[in-house]
Motif scaffolding. Structure first.
Motif, PDB file in Angstrom:
ATOM      1  N   LYS A   1       0.832  -1.208   0.000  1.00  0.00           N
ATOM      2  CA  LYS A   1       0.000   0.000   0.000  1.00  0.00           C
ATOM      3  C   LYS A   1       0.865   1.256   0.000  1.00  0.00           C
ATOM      4  N   ASP A   2       2.041   1.189   0.630  1.00  0.00           N
ATOM      5  CA  ASP A   2       2.940   2.336   0.610  1.00  0.00           C
ATOM      6  C   ASP A   2       3.608   2.488  -0.756  1.00  0.00           C
ATOM      7  N   GLN A   3       3.847   1.362  -1.445  1.00  0.00           N
ATOM      8  CA  GLN A   3       4.355   1.429  -2.819  1.00  0.00           C
ATOM      9  C   GLN A   3       3.346   2.155  -3.698  1.00  0.00           C
ATOM     10  N   ASN A   4       2.096   1.772  -3.563  1.00  0.00           N
ATOM     11  CA  ASN A   4       1.052   2.403  -4.373  1.00  0.00           C
ATOM     12  C   ASN A   4       0.963   3.896  -4.076  1.00  0.00           C
ATOM     13  N   ARG A   5       1.021   4.250  -2.821  1.00  0.00           N
ATOM     14  CA  ARG A   5       0.969   5.664  -2.433  1.00  0.00           C
ATOM     15  C   ARG A   5       2.182   6.402  -2.998  1.00  0.00           C
ATOM     16  N   GLY A   6       3.360   5.781  -2.906  1.00  0.00           N
ATOM     17  CA  GLY A   6       4.572   6.388  -3.452  1.00  0.00           C
ATOM     18  C   GLY A   6       4.492   6.572  -4.958  1.00  0.00           C
ATOM     19  N   MET A   7       3.979   5.559  -5.657  1.00  0.00           N
ATOM     20  CA  MET A   7       3.816   5.663  -7.112  1.00  0.00           C
ATOM     21  C   MET A   7       2.814   6.769  -7.452  1.00  0.00           C
ATOM     22  N   ASN A   8       1.710   6.820  -6.727  1.00  0.00           N
ATOM     23  CA  ASN A   8       0.719   7.872  -6.976  1.00  0.00           C
ATOM     24  C   ASN A   8       1.340   9.252  -6.777  1.00  0.00           C
ATOM     25  N   ASP A   9       2.158   9.404  -5.742  1.00  0.00           N
ATOM     26  CA  ASP A   9       2.821  10.683  -5.492  1.00  0.00           C
ATOM     27  C   ASP A   9       3.770  11.047  -6.634  1.00  0.00           C
ATOM     28  N   MET A  10       4.558  10.058  -7.100  1.00  0.00           N
ATOM     29  CA  MET A  10       5.496  10.325  -8.184  1.00  0.00           C
ATOM     30  C   MET A  10       4.763  10.687  -9.472  1.00  0.00           C
ATOM     31  N   LEU A  11       3.671   9.979  -9.757  1.00  0.00           N
ATOM     32  CA  LEU A  11       2.901  10.276 -10.965  1.00  0.00           C
ATOM     33  C   LEU A  11       2.219  11.641 -10.854  1.00  0.00           C
ATOM     34  N   SER A  12       1.791  12.009  -9.653  1.00  0.00           N
ATOM     35  CA  SER A  12       1.202  13.340  -9.443  1.00  0.00           C
ATOM     36  C   SER A  12       2.229  14.431  -9.693  1.00  0.00           C
ATOM     37  N   GLU A  13       3.458  14.208  -9.253  1.00  0.00           N
ATOM     38  CA  GLU A  13       4.530  15.174  -9.493  1.00  0.00           C
ATOM     39  C   GLU A  13       4.754  15.358 -10.988  1.00  0.00           C
ATOM     40  N   ASP A  14       4.743  14.251 -11.746  1.00  0.00           N
ATOM     41  CA  ASP A  14       4.920  14.335 -13.200  1.00  0.00           C
ATOM     42  C   ASP A  14       3.810  15.160 -13.837  1.00  0.00           C
ATOM     43  N   THR A  15       2.583  14.884 -13.435  1.00  0.00           N
ATOM     44  CA  THR A  15       1.439  15.604 -13.993  1.00  0.00           C
ATOM     45  C   THR A  15       1.523  17.084 -13.658  1.00  0.00           C
ATOM     46  N   GLN A  16       1.869  17.407 -12.425  1.00  0.00           N
ATOM     47  CA  GLN A  16       1.974  18.805 -12.015  1.00  0.00           C
ATOM     48  C   GLN A  16       3.091  19.506 -12.781  1.00  0.00           C
ATOM     49  N   ALA A  17       4.195  18.826 -13.030  1.00  0.00           N
ATOM     50  CA  ALA A  17       5.285  19.422 -13.804  1.00  0.00           C
ATOM     51  C   ALA A  17       4.836  19.724 -15.234  1.00  0.00           C
ATOM     52  N   GLN A  18       4.058  18.830 -15.831  1.00  0.00           N
ATOM     53  CA  GLN A  18       3.546  19.063 -17.182  1.00  0.00           C
ATOM     54  C   GLN A  18       2.589  20.258 -17.208  1.00  0.00           C
ATOM     55  N   ILE A  19       1.740  20.356 -16.203  1.00  0.00           N
ATOM     56  CA  ILE A  19       0.809  21.484 -16.121  1.00  0.00           C
ATOM     57  C   ILE A  19       1.573  22.789 -15.958  1.00  0.00           C
ATOM     58  N   ASN A  20       2.568  22.804 -15.070  1.00  0.00           N
ATOM     59  CA  ASN A  20       3.357  24.017 -14.854  1.00  0.00           C
ATOM     60  C   ASN A  20       4.082  24.442 -16.124  1.00  0.00           C
ATOM     61  N   GLU A  21       4.611  23.474 -16.867  1.00  0.00           N
ATOM     62  CA  GLU A  21       5.298  23.785 -18.115  1.00  0.00           C
ATOM     63  C   GLU A  21       4.323  24.380 -19.135  1.00  0.00           C
ATOM     64  N   ARG A  22       3.128  23.833 -19.184  1.00  0.00           N
ATOM     65  CA  ARG A  22       2.132  24.339 -20.130  1.00  0.00           C
ATOM     66  C   ARG A  22       1.690  25.755 -19.750  1.00  0.00           C
ATOM     67  N   TYR A  23       1.589  26.032 -18.451  1.00  0.00           N
ATOM     68  CA  TYR A  23       1.275  27.393 -18.011  1.00  0.00           C
ATOM     69  C   TYR A  23       2.322  28.382 -18.534  1.00  0.00           C
ATOM     70  N   LYS A  24       3.580  27.958 -18.550  1.00  0.00           N
ATOM     71  CA  LYS A  24       4.663  28.834 -18.990  1.00  0.00           C
ATOM     72  C   LYS A  24       4.654  29.054 -20.499  1.00  0.00           C
TER      73      LYS A  24
END
Length: 120
Positions: A42-65
């Motif tokens: 369950k902690d692996q899943n949470r960690g993966m979700n966090d890492m994937l969220s970071e990727d998505t947020q980075a893509q959104i931030n780049e698109r804002y720029k």
């Protein structure tokens, strides 16, 4: 409600538990320099979700720029006239750069290596 749900909605978006393959976990770990493989499932899943969220947020931030229309459309609004003009100018400049690049690539003696040819 169809099928059993595990986990909580606050952890999993759709209420179901997400299990990631070892290959997917290893790939994300290399990208994020974070080791979650030794965690409990369950902690692996949470960690993966966090890492994937970071990727998505980075893509959104780049698109804002880079996309002048993105701010308004993300909030459900029509882009302003100024933002629309900025987008048109940006597209025109990109087209001019592309044409200029094509012109200089065809010059004799020009040693330019395309990105796509380096990857192969």
């Amino acid at each position: 409600m169809s099928g059993p749900n595990t986990g909580t909605a606050s952890i999993y978006e759709d209420g179901d538990e997400h299990n990631y393959s070892r290959e997917a976990i290893r790939g994300e770990q290399r990208h994020h320099l974070q080791n979650v493989e030794g965690y409990m499932r369950k902690d692996q899943n949470r960690g993966m979700n966090d890492m994937l969220s970071e990727d998505t947020q980075a893509q959104i931030n780049e698109r804002y720029k880079t996309d002048p229309l993105y701010h308004a459309t993300m909030h459900g609004n029509k882009p302003s006239r100024g933002a629309q003009q900025d987008a048109e100018i940006q597209a025109e400049e990109a087209e001019m750069l592309r044409k200029k690049q094509e012109k200089t690539d065809s010059m004799p003696g020009k040693k330019f290596e395309h990105k796509s040819s380096r990857e192969h």
